[in-house]
Design a protein around this motif. Structure first.
Motif, PDB file in Angstrom:
ATOM      1  N   UNK A   1       0.815  -1.220   0.000  1.00  0.00           N
ATOM      2  CA  UNK A   1       0.000   0.000   0.000  1.00  0.00           C
ATOM      3  C   UNK A   1       0.848   1.270   0.000  1.00  0.00           C
ATOM      4  N   UNK A   2       0.481   2.210  -0.860  1.00  0.00           N
ATOM      5  CA  UNK A   2       1.134   3.518  -0.915  1.00  0.00           C
ATOM      6  C   UNK A   2       0.069   4.605  -0.951  1.00  0.00           C
ATOM      7  N   UNK A   3       0.345   5.704  -0.269  1.00  0.00           N
ATOM      8  CA  UNK A   3      -0.543   6.866  -0.278  1.00  0.00           C
ATOM      9  C   UNK A   3      -0.345   7.610  -1.599  1.00  0.00           C
ATOM     10  N   UNK A   4      -1.384   7.686  -2.444  1.00  0.00           N
ATOM     11  CA  UNK A   4      -1.194   8.328  -3.760  1.00  0.00           C
ATOM     12  C   UNK A   4      -0.860   9.812  -3.669  1.00  0.00           C
ATOM     13  N   UNK A   5      -1.148  10.443  -2.561  1.00  0.00           N
ATOM     14  CA  UNK A   5      -0.888  11.876  -2.425  1.00  0.00           C
ATOM     15  C   UNK A   5       0.554  12.161  -2.032  1.00  0.00           C
ATOM     16  N   UNK A   6       1.122  11.340  -1.154  1.00  0.00           N
ATOM     17  CA  UNK A   6       2.432  11.657  -0.593  1.00  0.00           C
ATOM     18  C   UNK A   6       3.523  10.625  -0.877  1.00  0.00           C
ATOM     19  N   UNK A   7       3.181   9.527  -1.546  1.00  0.00           N
ATOM     20  CA  UNK A   7       4.170   8.464  -1.705  1.00  0.00           C
ATOM     21  C   UNK A   7       4.329   7.967  -3.148  1.00  0.00           C
ATOM     22  N   UNK A   8       3.724   8.655  -4.108  1.00  0.00           N
ATOM     23  CA  UNK A   8       3.812   8.224  -5.500  1.00  0.00           C
ATOM     24  C   UNK A   8       4.114   9.416  -6.404  1.00  0.00           C
ATOM     25  N   UNK A   9       5.093   9.248  -7.302  1.00  0.00           N
ATOM     26  CA  UNK A   9       5.393  10.243  -8.330  1.00  0.00           C
ATOM     27  C   UNK A   9       5.355   9.554  -9.680  1.00  0.00           C
ATOM     28  N   UNK A  10       4.612  10.097 -10.623  1.00  0.00           N
ATOM     29  CA  UNK A  10       4.618   9.605 -11.999  1.00  0.00           C
ATOM     30  C   UNK A  10       5.797  10.257 -12.723  1.00  0.00           C
ATOM     31  N   UNK A  11       6.578   9.453 -13.420  1.00  0.00           N
ATOM     32  CA  UNK A  11       7.825   9.936 -14.019  1.00  0.00           C
ATOM     33  C   UNK A  11       7.860   9.672 -15.522  1.00  0.00           C
TER      34      UNK A  11
ATOM     35  N   UNK B   1       7.664   5.624  -2.492  1.00  0.00           N
ATOM     36  CA  UNK B   1       8.599   5.620  -1.375  1.00  0.00           C
ATOM     37  C   UNK B   1       7.965   6.301  -0.171  1.00  0.00           C
ATOM     38  N   UNK B   2       8.558   6.156   1.007  1.00  0.00           N
ATOM     39  CA  UNK B   2       8.092   6.929   2.159  1.00  0.00           C
ATOM     40  C   UNK B   2       8.113   8.426   1.854  1.00  0.00           C
ATOM     41  N   UNK B   3       7.245   9.202   2.510  1.00  0.00           N
ATOM     42  CA  UNK B   3       7.066  10.616   2.153  1.00  0.00           C
ATOM     43  C   UNK B   3       8.349  11.450   2.109  1.00  0.00           C
ATOM     44  N   UNK B   4       9.275  11.223   3.033  1.00  0.00           N
ATOM     45  CA  UNK B   4      10.486  12.047   3.046  1.00  0.00           C
ATOM     46  C   UNK B   4      11.299  11.851   1.770  1.00  0.00           C
TER      47      UNK B   4
END
Length: 385
Positions: free
Chosen positions: A85-95, A248-251
């Motif tokens: 599970x990943x938070x789509x707001x803070x843990x995913x970037x489309x590249x 990845x984790x938010x940081x």
């Protein structure tokens, strides 16, 4: 003008894969097993969704992270398919493809002098990206004896006080090796004990033939230590669309996003529309492609072993990685002579960290694979005369 070129740019080699592809392009009647690109076209419904979006004027920038709709779809897909599970707001970037995802992941965590442990053989871009970030790539050998898996013993042998990151790509390019849950649990102990970060490139996750793909971020002890990279190029035959993603984790995501903002801004919106459609309605064609790859794998790998080019049965991706040591030629000599004499293009394993082998992409038709095997048999017979 050479004086203007940076030392880091001078220190990285051009792609050894592209070298053979470019030579093959100048020749006639070449069967190219060199470039890792599906021979299928992007499913039509995926293309049509993008075309319709352009017709509707959807040609604008998106959020730097990617469209909320696509990020939410990616999150659902990863959780349902791999229990990550990943938070789509803070843990995913489309590249812009997985290549950009790997680059910004490395640059977001590597400082000058940091050592990055790279499971090899591997795709050609990891070490150059590490060098460009100021880090030091350290190869960790994965051998045929262990079906090219990453083992804790091999990892331990390369760890020093400067080690910071491990990069692993499973299913693997170029070997087709995979990692099970048990394999990752053993590696996780080393990663945690030595306070390392894992960058896991899983672009071939859907191309797993024996068993199912396991993502290391599904392990609780690795969840906060893993950067997951994935994309659409291989599973959905979307290489030219250039859509990947980093989780990845938010940081870490926040750091990677800053780099992404300045070097790419966002992935093309029409490609993001296509990727969303692939996740929603692309499973049937994806599964059909995987079934065909399995047939090609069996045909080609059995043929290689029959010819005396020892090759383990790859459990994922679409590459065979036979040994050519029995021929008495180096992998470079073998690849050059095979291309010159029989017009079959393969990639020397040494450019991928696997000397003594060649990489053969079986992402071509069955007829082409059969012809390639016939030509290779003729080539091998010529070596004995």
């Amino acid at each position: 003008m050479k004086d203007f070129i940076s030392s880091r740019a001078r220190s990285i080699p051009p792609s050894g894969i592209r070298k053979f592809f470019d030579i093959a392009q100048t020749m006639e009647d070449v069967i190219s097993l060199g470039v890792g690109e599906p021979d299928f076209s992007t499913p039509w419904n995926v293309c049509e969704a993008s075309i319709y979006s352009i017709e509707q004027g959807v040609t604008n920038y998106t959020s730097n992270k990617g469209t909320p709709k696509l990020r939410a779809a990616i999150a659902r897909y990863l959780e349902s398919s791999f229990q990550t599970p990943y938070d789509p707001e803070n843990e995913i970037i489309v590249t812009n493809g997985v290549s950009e995802a790997a680059d910004i992941a490395i640059r977001s965590v590597v400082d000058v002098g940091d050592e990055v442990l790279v499971a090899e053989p591997c795709y050609v871009s990891y070490s150059p990206c590490i060098t460009l970030a100021g880090g030091v790539p350290v190869p960790v050998p994965c051998t045929a004896e262990t079906e090219f898996r990453l083992t804790p013993d091999a990892l331990m042998e390369r760890i020093t006080p400067r080690s910071k990151v491990v990069i692993a790509n499973f299913p693997n390019n170029p070997t087709g090796g995979t990692m099970s849950e048990a394999d990752y649990r053993a590696v996780a102990d080393v990663v945690v004990d030595h306070d390392l970060l894992l960058i896991s490139d899983e672009v071939y996750a859907e191309l797993t033939y024996d068993g199912s793909h396991f993502s290391p971020a599904a392990l609780p002890e690795l969840r906060e230590r893993t950067v997951t990279l994935n994309g659409f190029s291989k599973a959905y035959a979307m290489t030219g669309w250039r859509v990947g993603y980093l989780c990845a984790p938010p940081a870490i995501t926040a750091a990677a996003l800053k780099i992404h903002q300045y070097v790419a801004l966002c992935a093309p919106v029409m490609a993001q529309v296509a990727a969303y459609e692939a996740l929603r309605n692309g499973a049937a064609e994806k599964d059909a492609m995987v079934r065909e790859y399995r047939i090609r794998r069996n045909l080609f790998v059995n043929g290689l072993n029959r010819l005396g080019l020892t090759c383990h049965l790859p459990k994922g991706a679409f590459y065979a990685f036979p040994s050519v040591e029995s021929t008495g030629l180096s992998d470079q000599e073998f690849a050059e002579a095979l291309l010159r004499e029989q017009h079959v293009a393969v990639v020397p394993g040494s450019v991928l960290g696997g000397p003594g082998h060649v990489r053969c992409a079986y992402a071509v038709s069955r007829e082409s694979l059969k012809t390639a095997l016939e030509r290779m048999e003729t080539f091998l017979a010529g070596l004995k005369t």
